[in-house]
Design an enzyme around this catalytic site. Structure first.
Site, short mmCIF file in Angstrom:
data_model
loop_
_atom_site.label_atom_id
_atom_site.label_comp_id
_atom_site.label_asym_id
_atom_site.label_seq_id
_atom_site.Cartn_x
_atom_site.Cartn_y
_atom_site.Cartn_z
N ASP A 177 -16.55 -61.24 -20.30
CA ASP A 177 -15.35 -61.86 -19.75
C ASP A 177 -15.69 -62.82 -18.62
OD1 ASP A 177 -12.46 -60.58 -17.89
OD2 ASP A 177 -12.83 -62.48 -18.93
N ASP A 233 -12.26 -69.03 -20.08
CA ASP A 233 -12.16 -67.57 -20.03
C ASP A 233 -12.42 -66.94 -21.40
OD1 ASP A 233 -9.53 -65.23 -19.00
OD2 ASP A 233 -11.60 -64.95 -19.69
N1 LIG Z 1 -9.93 -62.46 -18.56
C1 LIG Z 1 -8.98 -61.71 -19.41
C2 LIG Z 1 -9.41 -60.29 -19.53
O1 LIG Z 1 -10.66 -60.20 -20.18
C3 LIG Z 1 -8.42 -59.46 -20.27
S1 LIG Z 1 -8.77 -57.74 -19.98
C4 LIG Z 1 -8.30 -56.98 -21.42
C5 LIG Z 1 -7.06 -56.37 -21.48
C6 LIG Z 1 -6.68 -55.69 -22.64
C7 LIG Z 1 -7.53 -55.68 -23.77
C8 LIG Z 1 -8.76 -56.32 -23.70
C9 LIG Z 1 -9.14 -56.98 -22.55
C10 LIG Z 1 -7.01 -59.78 -19.75
O2 LIG Z 1 -6.40 -60.75 -20.60
C11 LIG Z 1 -6.56 -62.04 -19.97
C12 LIG Z 1 -7.53 -61.77 -18.85
O3 LIG Z 1 -7.16 -60.45 -18.52
#
Ligand SMILES: N[C@H]1[C@H](O)[C@@H](Sc2ccccc2)[C@@H]2OC[C@H]1O2
Length: 327
Positions: free
Chosen positions: A32, A212
């Protein structure tokens, strides 16, 4: 030493999971670039929430005394717990004293995520949520081992792709890499396009957002999104489906960012047909949607990144920058 890890899409490219070995257990984590915490499902979760996941055995691990973490993501999901130091291996690269954040609580969105065993943050370490002392990301911890301080992503539609660490793989893209400066002051890979276009509809307004890998779609201001779908016959903003839908056989307009003066970075229309909304209707969900109230920044997520080989350059030639090339 450099490294490459293979990343594989879940259904509908909802997220991409990459194997990470922590101690002697392999986890499949959601890399991420929009956050900076490495956290994993752990034995501190309620047992039913551990089912089906790789689980971090905190009782065998080296606690970081007095440290804890709590994170709220842009989609409203959240997680939290305590912190350990462990050996983490990704694509042949090893960080020996990596902060591993063990989840003790997870919000419903994560409880529903049957495949991911946690997240590996690749944003800037200033965004790390460990208290009382922020911890470094995996990338920051291995950076000194790398030829170049870069991560290069090749995310694909419905097929495995890669995260390259420390080098740029010329075999993975065509044409030139176009670089744009990054403003890392808020901890994200934030960049500004000087203009953008929906097909031939040129819009000379600048667009600032973050690259992202953890966001599935492209999230833009609602008036921009309604202007995009005005070109798509039969498109409608559906409260039932939570965003813009259209007939699955629609020919979608490409979305182009103009960066670094006059370089176009184009997402083909096919990638903006994200996925069918369900098995009975012939409606498909759009890959461009409005950013929710919680998110005050535009997000260039996987739908955007899939069209490009993207170099997240932390400073090989000065300041942080992003490189884009067609793949
Ligand atoms: N940067 C992103 C992150 O990786 C995900 S966390 C996530 C949440 C549920 C399921 C899988 C991942 C969330 O959505 C947008 C932003 O925050």
């Amino acid at each position: 030493l450099n490294g490459t890890a293979v990343t594989s899409p879940e259904a509908n490219d909802l997220e991409y999971l990459t194997p990470v070995t922590i101690g002697n257990v392999t986890f499949h984590l959601d890399f991420d670039t929009g956050s900076a915490d490495l956290w994993v499902y752990s034995d501190e979760l309620p047992t039913d929430e551990q089912t089906g996941h790789a689980v971090y055995a905190t009782t065998d691990s080296k606690l970081l005394p007095g440290s804890s973490w709590e994170i709220l993501y842009g989609d409203g999901s959240s997680a939290g717990g305590d912190v350990f130091a462990d050996t983490v291996v990704v694509g042949g690269l090893t960080a020996t004293m990596q902060a591993v954040e063990a989840a003790a609580t997870l919000s419903a969105e994560f409880e529903r995520d049957a495949h991911s065993d946690g997240l590996l943050g690749l944003a800037f370490s200033t965004l790390n949520m460990v208290k009382p002392q922020k911890q470094s990301t995996f990338f920051d911890n291995v950076k000194s081992q790398l030829d170049l301080p870069v991560i290069a992503t090749s995310l694909k539609h419905g097929a495995p792709g890669t995260y390259d660490f420390g080098f740029i793989d010329e075999n993975k893209y065509t044409g030139p890499l176009t670089y744009v400066d990054v403003d890392s002051s808020r901890g994200y890979w934030t960049f500004t396009a000087d203009a953008y276009a929906f097909g031939d509809d040129q819009i000379s307004t600048s667009l600032t957002g973050i690259a992202d890998t953890g966001t599935t779609l492209i999230l833009l201001p609602s008036d921009t999104v309604s202007r995009y779908y005005a070109n798509v016959s039969g498109a409608q903003d559906s409260p039932l489906h939570g965003g813009y839908v259209f007939p699955c056989d629609s020919k979608l307009t490409p979305f182009t960012l103009v960066v670094a003066g006059n370089h176009s970075v184009t997402v083909p229309g096919e990638l903006i047909n994200y996925a069918p909304v369900g098995s009975v209707s012939n409606l498909c969900f759009g890959g461009i949607q409005a950013a929710s109230g919680l998110v005050d920044i535009n997000i260039f997520g996987d739908v955007f990144l899939k069209s490009q080989y993207v170099v997240f350059d932390a400073g090989s030639q000065g300041g942080p920058r992003l490189g884009f090339a067609n793949q």
